[in-house]
Enzyme design. Sequence first.
Site, PDB file in Angstrom:
ATOM      1  N   HIS A 273     -23.652 -52.742  23.819  1.00  0.00           N
ATOM      2  CA  HIS A 273     -24.846 -52.886  22.982  1.00  0.00           C
ATOM      3  C   HIS A 273     -25.970 -52.073  23.624  1.00  0.00           C
ATOM      4  CE1 HIS A 273     -23.539 -57.022  21.153  1.00  0.00           C
ATOM      5  NE2 HIS A 273     -22.553 -56.125  21.161  1.00  0.00           N
TER       6      HIS A 273
ATOM      7  N   GLU B  38     -29.025 -52.586  24.443  1.00  0.00           N
ATOM      8  CA  GLU B  38     -29.769 -53.202  25.538  1.00  0.00           C
ATOM      9  C   GLU B  38     -28.930 -53.264  26.821  1.00  0.00           C
ATOM     10  OE1 GLU B  38     -30.970 -55.014  21.581  1.00  0.00           O
ATOM     11  OE2 GLU B  38     -29.076 -54.609  22.613  1.00  0.00           O
TER      12      GLU B  38
ATOM     13  N   CYS C 226     -28.901 -59.867  20.952  1.00  0.00           N
ATOM     14  CA  CYS C 226     -27.991 -61.012  20.901  1.00  0.00           C
ATOM     15  C   CYS C 226     -28.113 -61.817  22.196  1.00  0.00           C
ATOM     16  CB  CYS C 226     -26.555 -60.530  20.691  1.00  0.00           C
ATOM     17  SG  CYS C 226     -25.843 -59.694  22.136  1.00  0.00           S
TER      18      CYS C 226
ATOM     19  N   CYS D  17     -27.128 -59.757  25.385  1.00  0.00           N
ATOM     20  CA  CYS D  17     -28.158 -58.796  25.785  1.00  0.00           C
ATOM     21  C   CYS D  17     -29.403 -59.510  26.306  1.00  0.00           C
ATOM     22  CB  CYS D  17     -28.503 -57.882  24.624  1.00  0.00           C
ATOM     23  SG  CYS D  17     -27.120 -56.820  24.146  1.00  0.00           S
TER      24      CYS D  17
END
Length: 161
Positions: A61, A63, A91, A94
Amino acid sequence: MTTPVIYSDHEKAAMQLAIHAAERAITTGDMPFGATLVAPDGKVLLVAANNQHSATDCTGHAEMVLVREAQKQLGLAALRGSTVYASGEPCAMCSGAMFWAGIQRVVFAASTAQIIEALGEPILPMTSAQTLAGATPAVQVDGPLMGDAAYAVLKRFAARN
């Protein structure tokens, strides 16, 4: 009643970088998410995009990529007290990574609800604020900032797939 956050032009520019990274992620076959790391003094330190597919990393992801790359390139101290501008609300994975990195503030564009609406399943419907509630030290979560622009990128991605 919650007081609305007033975002500076500098913050909007940092979010625009994250949204552009999300658009670039689509061109590499990745999910449409990007993130920008900004130092406490306002300097943009790094921009990253989702790389789940191109790097064959299910944790890729934006991040997570940002935290990993920042620690490698700049050292953990650069993350401490910084702000992450994320094109989509981070999420739980992250959010946790940013907490452990010492990031002090997260600002998101598209909300979790918008991400679910645009992309559907799979979903982990926990917001960043819920994940980080009670964290010590606290992590401030703000947003949406430029949510409509980030949502438009999500919708374009969904229409292609």
